[in-house]
Design a protein around this motif. Structure first.
Motif, PDB file in Angstrom:
ATOM      1  N   ASP A 203       0.924  -1.070   0.605  1.00 54.00           N
ATOM      2  CA  ASP A 203       0.164   0.146  -0.003  1.00 54.00           C
ATOM      3  C   ASP A 203       0.941   1.305  -0.139  1.00 54.00           C
ATOM      4  O   ASP A 203       0.898   1.593   0.826  1.00 54.00           O
ATOM      5  CB  ASP A 203      -0.497   0.325   1.073  1.00 54.00           C
ATOM      6  N   GLY A 204       0.640   2.156  -0.914  1.00 55.01           N
ATOM      7  CA  GLY A 204       1.889   2.893  -1.409  1.00 55.01           C
ATOM      8  C   GLY A 204       1.068   4.339  -1.200  1.00 55.01           C
ATOM      9  O   GLY A 204       1.954   4.765  -0.610  1.00 55.01           O
TER      10      GLY A 204
ATOM     11  N   HIS B 144       0.782   4.547   2.029  1.00 52.00           N
ATOM     12  CA  HIS B 144       0.866   5.094   3.358  1.00 52.00           C
ATOM     13  C   HIS B 144       2.176   5.841   4.010  1.00 52.00           C
ATOM     14  O   HIS B 144       3.253   5.559   2.861  1.00 52.00           O
ATOM     15  CB  HIS B 144       1.552   2.996   3.851  1.00 52.00           C
ATOM     16  N   GLN B 145       2.488   6.775   4.178  1.00 52.56           N
ATOM     17  CA  GLN B 145       2.929   7.925   5.020  1.00 52.56           C
ATOM     18  C   GLN B 145       4.688   7.536   4.760  1.00 52.56           C
ATOM     19  O   GLN B 145       5.563   7.458   4.657  1.00 52.56           O
ATOM     20  CB  GLN B 145       3.296   8.968   4.981  1.00 52.56           C
ATOM     21  N   ASP B 146       4.326   5.894   5.334  1.00 56.20           N
ATOM     22  CA  ASP B 146       5.817   5.468   5.902  1.00 56.20           C
ATOM     23  C   ASP B 146       6.907   4.332   4.205  1.00 56.20           C
ATOM     24  O   ASP B 146       7.600   4.428   4.701  1.00 56.20           O
ATOM     25  CB  ASP B 146       5.987   4.368   7.213  1.00 56.20           C
ATOM     26  N   ILE B 147       5.927   4.346   3.368  1.00 55.04           N
ATOM     27  CA  ILE B 147       6.309   3.363   2.370  1.00 55.04           C
ATOM     28  C   ILE B 147       5.449   4.197   1.380  1.00 55.04           C
ATOM     29  O   ILE B 147       4.957   3.501   0.693  1.00 55.04           O
ATOM     30  CB  ILE B 147       6.295   2.119   2.537  1.00 55.04           C
ATOM     31  N   GLU B 148       5.405   5.338   1.292  1.00 56.79           N
ATOM     32  CA  GLU B 148       4.884   6.423   0.190  1.00 56.79           C
ATOM     33  C   GLU B 148       5.183   5.776  -1.464  1.00 56.79           C
ATOM     34  O   GLU B 148       6.548   6.092  -1.971  1.00 56.79           O
ATOM     35  CB  GLU B 148       5.229   7.696   0.114  1.00 56.79           C
ATOM     36  N   PHE B 149       4.387   5.338  -2.359  1.00 62.40           N
ATOM     37  CA  PHE B 149       4.760   5.464  -3.494  1.00 62.40           C
ATOM     38  C   PHE B 149       5.301   6.956  -4.426  1.00 62.40           C
ATOM     39  O   PHE B 149       4.762   7.867  -3.863  1.00 62.40           O
ATOM     40  CB  PHE B 149       3.561   4.867  -4.107  1.00 62.40           C
TER      41      PHE B 149
ATOM     42  N   MET C 297       1.043  -4.490  -9.918  1.00 65.53           N
ATOM     43  CA  MET C 297       0.180  -5.382  -9.612  1.00 65.53           C
ATOM     44  C   MET C 297      -0.183  -6.570 -10.660  1.00 65.53           C
ATOM     45  O   MET C 297       0.073  -6.314 -12.096  1.00 65.53           O
ATOM     46  CB  MET C 297      -1.277  -4.614  -9.914  1.00 65.53           C
ATOM     47  N   ALA C 298       0.601  -7.756 -10.119  1.00 67.30           N
ATOM     48  CA  ALA C 298       1.088  -8.919 -11.118  1.00 67.30           C
ATOM     49  C   ALA C 298      -0.694  -9.572 -11.866  1.00 67.30           C
ATOM     50  O   ALA C 298      -2.041  -9.366 -10.996  1.00 67.30           O
ATOM     51  CB  ALA C 298       1.164 -10.608 -10.164  1.00 67.30           C
ATOM     52  N   SER C 299      -0.323  -9.642 -12.942  1.00 69.07           N
ATOM     53  CA  SER C 299      -2.269 -10.197 -13.848  1.00 69.07           C
ATOM     54  C   SER C 299      -1.514 -11.215 -13.967  1.00 69.07           C
ATOM     55  O   SER C 299      -1.367 -11.588 -15.464  1.00 69.07           O
ATOM     56  CB  SER C 299      -2.129  -9.327 -14.715  1.00 69.07           C
ATOM     57  N   ALA C 300      -1.908 -12.585 -13.586  1.00 72.06           N
ATOM     58  CA  ALA C 300      -1.314 -13.793 -14.360  1.00 72.06           C
ATOM     59  C   ALA C 300      -2.078 -14.877 -13.554  1.00 72.06           C
ATOM     60  O   ALA C 300      -2.482 -15.587 -13.674  1.00 72.06           O
ATOM     61  CB  ALA C 300       0.171 -14.235 -13.017  1.00 72.06           C
TER      62      ALA C 300
ATOM     63  N   GLU D  77       2.074  -2.238 -13.700  1.00 72.02           N
ATOM     64  CA  GLU D  77       3.150  -1.520 -12.944  1.00 72.02           C
ATOM     65  C   GLU D  77       2.448   0.737 -12.540  1.00 72.02           C
ATOM     66  O   GLU D  77       1.619   1.299 -12.948  1.00 72.02           O
ATOM     67  CB  GLU D  77       4.521  -0.018 -14.140  1.00 72.02           C
ATOM     68  N   ASN D  78       2.982   1.049 -11.466  1.00 69.44           N
ATOM     69  CA  ASN D  78       2.940   2.341 -11.132  1.00 69.44           C
ATOM     70  C   ASN D  78       1.553   2.247 -11.035  1.00 69.44           C
ATOM     71  O   ASN D  78       0.557   2.814 -10.673  1.00 69.44           O
ATOM     72  CB  ASN D  78       3.307   3.606 -12.526  1.00 69.44           C
ATOM     73  N   VAL D  79       1.254   1.133  -9.720  1.00 73.71           N
ATOM     74  CA  VAL D  79       0.054   1.355  -8.872  1.00 73.71           C
ATOM     75  C   VAL D  79       0.870   1.616  -8.037  1.00 73.71           C
ATOM     76  O   VAL D  79       1.381   1.428  -6.675  1.00 73.71           O
ATOM     77  CB  VAL D  79      -0.681   0.244  -8.962  1.00 73.71           C
ATOM     78  N   ALA D  80      -0.918   2.706  -7.361  1.00 73.21           N
ATOM     79  CA  ALA D  80      -0.591   3.362  -5.555  1.00 73.21           C
ATOM     80  C   ALA D  80      -0.641   2.560  -4.897  1.00 73.21           C
ATOM     81  O   ALA D  80       0.124   2.044  -3.617  1.00 73.21           O
ATOM     82  CB  ALA D  80      -1.072   4.856  -5.707  1.00 73.21           C
ATOM     83  N   ASN D  81      -1.479   1.355  -5.386  1.00 75.50           N
ATOM     84  CA  ASN D  81      -1.306   0.340  -3.828  1.00 75.50           C
ATOM     85  C   ASN D  81      -2.215  -1.043  -4.135  1.00 75.50           C
ATOM     86  O   ASN D  81      -3.067  -0.735  -5.187  1.00 75.50           O
ATOM     87  CB  ASN D  81      -3.019   0.834  -3.030  1.00 75.50           C
ATOM     88  N   THR D  82      -0.900  -1.746  -4.748  1.00 75.42           N
ATOM     89  CA  THR D  82      -1.389  -2.994  -4.759  1.00 75.42           C
ATOM     90  C   THR D  82      -1.847  -4.164  -3.934  1.00 75.42           C
ATOM     91  O   THR D  82      -2.082  -5.520  -4.144  1.00 75.42           O
ATOM     92  CB  THR D  82      -0.412  -3.377  -5.150  1.00 75.42           C
ATOM     93  N   ASP D  83      -1.992  -4.073  -2.721  1.00 76.64           N
ATOM     94  CA  ASP D  83      -2.397  -4.567  -1.363  1.00 76.64           C
ATOM     95  C   ASP D  83      -3.937  -4.171  -1.032  1.00 76.64           C
ATOM     96  O   ASP D  83      -4.391  -4.068   0.446  1.00 76.64           O
ATOM     97  CB  ASP D  83      -1.478  -4.413  -0.363  1.00 76.64           C
ATOM     98  N   THR D  84      -5.053  -4.251  -1.711  1.00 79.16           N
ATOM     99  CA  THR D  84      -5.810  -4.115  -1.405  1.00 79.16           C
ATOM    100  C   THR D  84      -6.870  -5.313  -0.846  1.00 79.16           C
ATOM    101  O   THR D  84      -7.884  -4.749  -0.422  1.00 79.16           O
ATOM    102  CB  THR D  84      -6.928  -3.713  -2.725  1.00 79.16           C
TER     103      THR D  84
END
Length: 813
Positions: free
Chosen positions: A158-159, A161-166, A175-178, A194-201
């Motif tokens: 989750d980018g 989040h300020q601690d790990i900001e995208f 985000m994988a698409s497999a 690529e360049n997805v702010a939050n991939t942990d939804t």
């Protein structure tokens, strides 16, 4: 700010206690009084540091503050966003507060500990950042993993989040698409977004992992900072459901984009079960990454404590397998184990590889606090969060346990090592981590690998590759004495209640013929396993002899109660729970009702070699058990010499072997064992690494051939527990418990002043014994009991074996 954070940290636990329905002294009262505060009031203490919570959602109102002033409370701190005041109040003032409608609760402002902050200090990460010499070698800057690309191959990150900001700290988020079932016909190249702010939804797992590797701690003012906050994070997210294709896709992305992001590390907190195969696609992918100079880490798995539960992807000889440890330096029960003696060889790309079924190292993995996914907000452990995390930080952090948490911790350490020396290869990184690890008493390599990871030593060796470590590592030793044993474990439960009959607080069990060692252990965690409960564990032998866990005056730090009996009498025994007596914080011996879980471990020696002179010696069973756990060793000539004096050089060696003492480099003129025990922060249990060494010198001189006295042994064993402050704060007469009473030590004046507190703790923790004598005149109704300690008496090797096995069973087993 520091004081404010301290009080906020207290409120996190206070709120959890409130949610669980705290203790009230009267059913009609609306104000909750914390149980520890009630204990303090009942004990006669008249003034208390407390947290007063009012009804409301914001900071205390003027009306709230006027109430406190009206009853004479004029000293304290008000919180800015919570309706709380930290203050000093008398028992009478607390009684008045109990009658006020606006007051919600009053709790004692007691000391707490937090686990993620502890983990970075425990492993030496904090020491790496503050070490002046390391800063000089890094062009004047603290090491932070600056510029090292670390791939988090997980559920996503989750980018937001300020601690790990995208776009800043998180330099790429994929985000994988497999999903094979959704593909159009044809052989198509793998795609991903690529360049997805939050991939942990829908998980939160990967966000937690990313924060452990390199979160900045921005939303906690640095308190929950990750290991390598300067590293460049690359998230590869596969969602909550992870398949092998997803996992391999992460490796594929890392290899493809290695140069773009300077990817040097990939951390994988996932796995499977089964045997190792070099042809598994995951193992092939990890080998390809290794060949490209990327250090690969895998979680050992969470299927312990059984043997043969090791993650098969962690068995590859080119990866680093990470087991999960506790902050006390032991192995977590859930951490997967390998298989003793298992392994083999195989050919790959023209090279012969050897694999072993064991972890590489162990790292903190219990109750780790790290970043919580914000969009959507999730909590991995809501109960633990309320207990461990300050209320102000709850929206941003969550708690989790597992080898999933231990692995990113080591990944962050690897980033620090690579910043110190970018030329290190993955095999060199793995070797350094293993050679600098700390011995973990009682465990073998198939359980913990080389031992507990030591970030400071690892970075030191990365900077100075010619520096040698590993001489004192148990993994590298050949031992003179060996023991084979078999152990059976029996669970038991006692519904402890101090007001019921003694028999209701007992558990009856049988000890068979041939049992060499009996170890009983219970956990007296108290309310939510957070407060501690002053319970004493007693084992009663068939002849009525009692063995006590001791007056654990440190019960707020150590909740376990352990009793160790060598050569127990066969027959019917009883395990009994009683309230501790005589401790300052519990003078009446009362304890709280609690359902207490316990275990009984029965060990039998099935064979031994290398100590043919211990037969019929009183310490024989302790010697056998200690040798089995690698707490000490015999001599090359096949003797143990139990009646010989213990030499200081031997004690240094045995402390490093069996008391979790951190390694020192081999650069000193002193023995590496001596250098280790004399260094600051020697004890692994000294999490902050600020305490003195665990052995004493004589005006700066260390004489390896000098005998060890009982007072000196008290110092070493207590100091190895990280209890310097408690020992040095002691004042008054040295006493020992006998039948529920405190008996003065008659020769306490012979104890050196600076060692008195250490002797007191050694007695209270039942590491060392006092000698009791009873005299009774012709007309005395009862005998008079006296006790001596003999502080200057020389410790024999047999004496040490008994003390060391008790020490191990109580604090490491």
């Amino acid at each position: 700010m520091k004081k404010l954070i301290t009080f906020l940290s207290i409120t996190g636990l206070l709120l959890s206690l409130l949610f669980s329905g705290g203790t009230k002294t009267d059913a009609t009262e609306r104000v909750t009084i914390g149980p520890k505060l009630l204990e303090a009031i009942d004990s006669g203490v008249t003034e208390h540091q407390v947290i007063i919570t009012f009804h409301g959602d914001e900071k205390p109102t003027a009306e709230n503050l006027n109430l406190l002033k009206a009853i004479g409370i004029n000293q304290g701190l008000t919180l800015k966003s919570l309706p709380m005041v930290a203050a000093i109040a008398t028992s009478d003032q607390i009684e008045t507060l109990k009658q006020e409608d606006t007051v919600r609760s009053v709790f004692l402002n007691r000391k707490l500990e937090y686990f993620n902050a502890d983990s970075t200090s425990l492993t030496g990460v904090d020491k790496v950042r503050t070490d002046e010499q390391m800063q000089k070698m890094n062009e004047g800057f603290p090491l932070s993993g600056e510029g090292i690309g670390v791939v988090v191959n997980d559920s996503g990150v989750d980018g937001t989040h300020q601690d790990i900001e995208f776009g800043d700290h998180l330099v790429q988020n994929v985000m994988a698409s497999a999903n094979l079932s959704s593909l159009a016909p044809g052989l198509l190249p793998i795609t991903y977004a690529e360049n997805v702010a939050n991939t942990d939804t829908n998980s939160g797992h990967g966000t937690h992992v990313a924060g452990t590797v390199g979160g900045t701690g921005e939303m906690s003012s640095g308190k929950y900072e990750g290991v390598a906050p300067g590293a460049d994070l690359i998230g590869y997210g596969s969602g909550a459901a992870l398949f092998i294709l997803d996992a391999v896709g992460g490796f594929d992305y890392a290899i493809t984009h290695q140069a773009e992001y300077d990817i040097r590390v990939i951390t994988n907190s996932w796995g499977s079960s089964g045997g190792f195969s070099p042809d598994d696609p995951v193992n092939i992918a990890s080998k390809k990454a290794y060949d490209r100079g990327i250090t690969v880490l895998f979680a050992a798995g969470n299927s312990g404590p059984a043997e043969n539960t090791h993650n098969p992807y962690a068995k590859a000889p080119w990866v680093i397998s990470v087991a999960a440890g506790t902050k006390a330096g032991t192995l977590a029960d859930f951490s997967s184990r390998g298989t003793k003696g298992a392994g083999g060889t195989f050919e790959m790309n023209g090279k012969t590889w050897t694999w072993t079924d064991e972890p590489s190292v162990t790292a903190p993995g219990v109750d780790i606090i790290s970043t919580r996914t914000l969009a959507p907000t999730s909590s991995l452990a809501p109960d633990k969060d309320a207990e461990l995390i300050e209320t102000a930080y709850l929206p941003y952090y969550t708690t989790m346990s597992g080898t999933s948490m231990a692995t990113p911790h080591v990944a962050g350490i690897v980033a620090l090592m690579l910043e110190a020396n970018p030329q290190l290869s993955p095999s060199q990184v793995k070797n350094i981590l293993q050679q600098t690890a700390t011995n973990m008493p009682g465990y073998e390599t198939w359980e913990v690998g080389a031992g507990y990871v030591n970030a400071y030593a690892a970075v030191d060796m990365a900077f100075n590759t010619t520096t040698e470590y590993g001489t004192t590592l148990n993994m590298n030793q050949s031992f003179n004495s060996n023991v084979e044993t078999s152990t059976t474990v029996e669970d038991f439960t006692v519904d402890y209640n101090p007001v019921t009959a003694i028999s209701d607080n007992q558990y009856t069990f049988e000890v068979e013929e041939g049992v060499n060692s009996l170890v009983a252990q219970v956990n007296a965690g108290g309310l939510m396993e957070a407060t501690g409960n002053p319970i004493n564990l007693i084992l009663i032998a068939p002849d009525g002899t009692e063995y006590s866990s001791g007056i654990n005056v440190l019960f707020s730090l150590y909740f376990d109660r352990t009793v160790s009996v060598n050569s127990p009498l066969p027959g019917t025994w009883k395990a009994e729970l009683r309230g501790l007596r005589g401790a300052e914080e519990n003078p009446l011996g009362t304890a709280l009702p609690e359902t207490v879980q316990g275990t009984l471990a029965f060990s039998k020696v099935t064979g031994f070699t290398g100590m043919d002179d211990i037969a019929r010696h009183p310490a024989a069973d302790a010697i056998k058990m200690g040798v089995k756990e690698r707490l000490f060793d015999g001599y090359e000539n096949g003797k143990f010499k139990p009646d010989n004096p213990l030499k200081k050089g031997e004690l240094a060696q045995y402390l490093v072997m069996g008391a979790a003492i951190r390694q020192a480099s081999d650069e000193s003129e002193l023995s590496p064992y001596v250098e280790a025990v004399l260094q600051q922060g020697a004890a692994l249990k000294d999490g902050q690494q600020i305490q003195d060494g665990v052995m004493l010198t004589n005006d700066g001189e260390f004489e390896t051939t000098s005998n060890v006295t009982r007072a000196e042994l008290s110092y070493s064993l207590v100091q190895s527990l990280g209890l310097q402050e408690e020992a040095q704060d002691f004042s008054g007469d040295v006493t020992v418990e006998y039948n529920g009473e405190r008996v003065p030590i008659e020769d306490s004046s012979d104890i050196p002043e600076k060692l008195r507190g250490y002797v007191q703790l050694a007695l209270d923790l039942n590491i060392l014994n006092a000698k009791f004598d009873a005299t009774q005149g012709p007309y005395d109704l009862e005998p008079t009991v006296t006790a001596t300690f003999s502080p200057n008496k020389t410790v024999t090797r047999g004496d040490f074996a008994v003390a060391m096995t008790r020490y191990y069973n109580a604090f490491f087993n």
